[in-house]
Scaffold this active site. Sequence first.
Site, mmCIF file in Angstrom:
data_model
loop_
_atom_site.group_PDB
_atom_site.id
_atom_site.type_symbol
_atom_site.label_atom_id
_atom_site.label_comp_id
_atom_site.label_asym_id
_atom_site.label_seq_id
_atom_site.Cartn_x
_atom_site.Cartn_y
_atom_site.Cartn_z
ATOM 1 N N LYS A 1 0.997 -1.140 -0.203
ATOM 2 C CA LYS A 1 -0.171 0.160 0.014
ATOM 3 C C LYS A 1 0.868 1.104 0.177
ATOM 4 C CE LYS A 1 -4.790 -1.019 1.634
ATOM 5 N NZ LYS A 1 -4.884 -2.222 1.008
ATOM 6 N N LYS B 1 -2.712 -9.342 -6.755
ATOM 7 C CA LYS B 1 -4.230 -9.625 -6.667
ATOM 8 C C LYS B 1 -5.228 -8.512 -6.920
ATOM 9 C CE LYS B 1 -5.205 -7.785 -1.973
ATOM 10 N NZ LYS B 1 -6.622 -7.279 -2.307
ATOM 11 N N LYS C 1 -9.977 -3.716 -4.765
ATOM 12 C CA LYS C 1 -10.711 -2.597 -5.162
ATOM 13 C C LYS C 1 -10.024 -1.199 -5.179
ATOM 14 C CE LYS C 1 -12.788 -3.182 -0.422
ATOM 15 N NZ LYS C 1 -11.647 -2.505 0.553
#
Length: 336
Positions: A115, A203, A206
């Site tokens: 992230k 992966k 969203k």
Amino acid sequence: MKTILTGLRVNSELTLGNYLGALLPMVRLANQHSQDYNINIFVPDLHSIISDVDGDMQTNIIKSLKYYLASGLELGENVHIYRQSYVPAHSELCWILNCTATMGEASRMTQYKEKGEGKSSVNVGIFDYPVLMAADILLYSATYVPVGEDQFQHLELARNLAERFNHKHGEVFTLPAKTRDQAKFMGTDEGIRIRDLQNPEKKMSKSTPAENSKIMLSDTPEKARKKIMSATTDSFANIKYDMINQPGISNLLQIEALTNDLPLQDVISTWAGESKYGDLKQKVASSVATLLESFQSRYAEISDDMLYAELKKGEKYANEVANAKLYEAQKALHLR
Ligand code: ATP
Ligand code: MG
């Protein structure tokens, strides 16, 4: 009675990855075990604000709860739905566990690294959310926490923090099951990881900005079909399940198995020796379109008022259980 617990961040609409990896397994477990387990489904609104929130949080919360019901969740006496921020003990225990966790172990979390990748500044929430997640789990002494494979490292962290706290301050927390046993309980060997359609090494997430990388549960069946048809594959011209060398094709085989509730091995055998990727894509596209159609029509039937009534009940229950556990931790630390 033991507890099964899960939550889905509501920073944006959910993807097919969230559905196949977390929502559907949770709903299946909930429906199977609601007689002999507490089923805690919470909305991690505090986790949701570690990244920008698309749309309105309150709308997203209700949508997310509807998603569980549209996936087949049956409500009942032992099924508790609640919003994280309505149970302040989560934040309080997070602080206590922050004083148990080390910088080293929090820095090793791959989700934090992913992230933060390429960003010049990362908020402390992104760094600390696995500790909040440990609090979410430990407050309810949850044994099983059905999540996607990307969250397994955080489950291990929750176990480690509980063990360390208990060792130092006395037996307060129940350890969640080991990740291997979690996966077994969910009926998978290793957890589920649906891949990004454009970059299948990663992966599906969203929060990925690229629209074609992900299928949203709100996509029209036609839009979803197009995204599957344009998924990245490879040039081997051989339909084979090999996540390392052929992640794109393997991802499609996995989606085909999960959307039709078939064992992966059966789907692999059906396509073994085939070479036309277009045929596989057509088949998967139609499986996903069918799934979205029925999901979306069930979704439209669910009432907001009923959900608010369930939340009120669930939050009363959650505060009772969480406050009792928090008090034990506070006593162990001589804060009380
Ligand atoms: P974000 O990019 O905002 O982190 P996300 O798609 O990773 O979004 P989360 O809210 O972090 O979603 O995770 C919700 C649940 O969905 C977790 O249980 C997580 O393990 C699961 N999950 C997320 N992505 C996948 C995926 N690609 N395959 C299977 N499960 C997934
Ligand atoms: Mg995530």
